[in-house]
Design a protein around this motif. Structure first.
Motif, short mmCIF file in Angstrom:
data_model
loop_
_atom_site.label_atom_id
_atom_site.label_comp_id
_atom_site.label_asym_id
_atom_site.label_seq_id
_atom_site.Cartn_x
_atom_site.Cartn_y
_atom_site.Cartn_z
N GLU A 1 31.30 31.55 46.25
CA GLU A 1 32.14 30.99 47.31
C GLU A 1 33.38 30.31 46.72
OE1 GLU A 1 29.80 28.39 49.75
OE2 GLU A 1 28.43 30.00 50.32
N ILE A 2 33.20 29.60 45.61
CA ILE A 2 34.33 28.93 44.96
C ILE A 2 35.30 29.94 44.40
CG2 ILE A 2 34.97 27.42 43.02
CD1 ILE A 2 32.25 25.96 43.53
N LYS B 1 37.64 31.25 47.06
CA LYS B 1 38.69 30.28 47.40
C LYS B 1 39.78 30.23 46.32
CE LYS B 1 35.72 27.38 50.21
NZ LYS B 1 35.10 26.08 50.39
N ALA C 1 41.87 33.35 46.56
CA ALA C 1 42.72 33.28 47.76
C ALA C 1 43.95 32.41 47.53
CB ALA C 1 41.92 32.76 48.96
#
Length: 77
Positions: free
Chosen positions: A30-31, A34, A37
């Motif tokens: 998940e990190i 991010k 992105a």
């Protein structure tokens, strides 16, 4: 009265579900999403035991009931 008790019980159960610890690999993924992105292309994420953390400013996540940390380091291009 029973309705209030049920609502409170469900609220308590929901709160503990949100506080459930994530597996380190899932949180790391998940990190990474991010970071990518945000346009960062050269970085390192590493899962380490708490005792191996040298700089708290590098910590971007905590997992496995707080026994491990995910540390981030941006690499020079």
């Amino acid at each position: 009265m029973k309705r209030i008790a049920v609502v409170l019980m469900l609220g308590t159960l929901a709160g503990t579900a949100f506080a459930a610890p994530k597996p380190c690999e899932e949180l790391k993924q998940e990190i990474e999403v991010k970071i990518q992105a945000a346009g960062v292309t050269s970085y390192t994420l590493e899962i380490v035991p708490n005792a191996e953390v040298k700089d708290q400013n590098m910590v971007v996540g905590s997992c496995e009931n707080g026994t491990k940390k995910i540390i981030y380091q941006r690499n020079s291009d």
